[in-house]
Scaffold this motif. Structure first.
Motif, PDB file in Angstrom:
ATOM      1  N   ARG A 173       1.965   5.907  -7.321  1.00  0.00           N
ATOM      2  CA  ARG A 173       0.943   6.894  -7.919  1.00  0.00           C
ATOM      3  C   ARG A 173       1.109   8.404  -7.614  1.00  0.00           C
ATOM      4  NH1 ARG A 173      -5.294   6.155  -5.828  1.00  0.00           N
ATOM      5  NH2 ARG A 173      -4.432   6.834  -3.807  1.00  0.00           N
ATOM      6  N   ALA A 174       1.584   8.806  -6.389  1.00  0.00           N
ATOM      7  CA  ALA A 174       1.990  10.385  -6.173  1.00  0.00           C
ATOM      8  C   ALA A 174       3.121  10.891  -7.075  1.00  0.00           C
ATOM      9  CB  ALA A 174       2.394  10.396  -4.569  1.00  0.00           C
TER      10      ALA A 174
ATOM     11  N   GLU B  86      -5.001  -1.367  -8.313  1.00  0.00           N
ATOM     12  CA  GLU B  86      -4.593  -0.900  -6.952  1.00  0.00           C
ATOM     13  C   GLU B  86      -4.425  -2.009  -6.090  1.00  0.00           C
ATOM     14  OE1 GLU B  86      -7.821   1.921  -5.455  1.00  0.00           O
ATOM     15  OE2 GLU B  86      -7.626   3.143  -7.279  1.00  0.00           O
TER      16      GLU B  86
ATOM     17  N   GLU C  54       1.050   4.042  -2.994  1.00  0.00           N
ATOM     18  CA  GLU C  54       0.937   5.396  -2.776  1.00  0.00           C
ATOM     19  C   GLU C  54       1.884   6.529  -3.367  1.00  0.00           C
ATOM     20  OE1 GLU C  54      -1.993   7.109  -2.349  1.00  0.00           O
ATOM     21  OE2 GLU C  54      -2.842   5.136  -2.013  1.00  0.00           O
ATOM     22  N   ARG C  55       3.308   5.842  -3.071  1.00  0.00           N
ATOM     23  CA  ARG C  55       4.419   6.664  -3.461  1.00  0.00           C
ATOM     24  C   ARG C  55       4.674   6.720  -4.855  1.00  0.00           C
ATOM     25  NH1 ARG C  55       8.622   3.382  -2.022  1.00  0.00           N
ATOM     26  NH2 ARG C  55       9.495   3.354  -4.276  1.00  0.00           N
TER      27      ARG C  55
ATOM     28  N   ASP D  60       0.836  -1.120   0.054  1.00  0.00           N
ATOM     29  CA  ASP D  60      -0.088   0.067   0.175  1.00  0.00           C
ATOM     30  C   ASP D  60       0.905   1.264  -0.163  1.00  0.00           C
ATOM     31  OD1 ASP D  60      -3.097  -0.841   0.462  1.00  0.00           O
ATOM     32  OD2 ASP D  60      -1.738  -2.141   1.529  1.00  0.00           O
TER      33      ASP D  60
END
Length: 141
Positions: A103-104, A112, A100-101, A96
């Motif tokens: 995607r950011a 996902e 997030e890293r 997770d």
């Protein structure tokens, strides 16, 4: 029967633009650049995880053959753009957080994070050349 000691040394990922690939593999994923070599108008860049100094990922041209025809080069470029050439699965401690890293940082999300029936939690992205990359974490008991 004698058991052989076999380990992975190198794998290859075709990329259409080495500078874009470096921005992703080095700057987003945190892999270290180990080699950057030009030969006969082509370029190979080797990256790898600091945690695995003996495993090298070679970022190579889609068709590493200087004598290839224009039609063959075009065919390989089209396969690469569709994401049909190669894929790599990276093992991570926290799927997770990795998701997030990436995607950011603007990563192209394919999947996902999800718990898979075969015992992992994983997610998937495309690199700048279209290759599928999966990030897999073993499910904790």
């Amino acid at each position: 029967m004698t058991v052989m000691d076999i380990t992975l040394s190198q794998c290859f990922i075709a990329v259409h633009d080495h500078d874009q690939a470096l921005a992703f593999y080095r700057d987003v994923l945190g892999l270290e650049v180990r080699n950057d070599v030009g030969f006969e108008g082509m370029r190979w860049v080797t990256v790898g995880s600091p945690a695995q100094p003996d495993v090298h990922i070679v970022l190579e041209p889609p068709l590493a053959d200087p004598g290839a025809s224009a039609a063959d080069q075009q065919a390989m470029a089209e396969l690469l753009a569709k994401g049909l050439l190669r894929g790599v699965i990276f093992a991570v401690d926290d799927c997770d957080a990795t998701f997030e890293r990436i995607r950011a940082a603007g990563g192209d999300v394919l999947q996902e994070p999800i718990d898979q029936p075969y015992g992992v939690r994983d997610c998937a992205f495309r690199d700048p050349s279209g290759n599928q990359l999966r990030f897999s974490q073993r499910k904790r008991a």
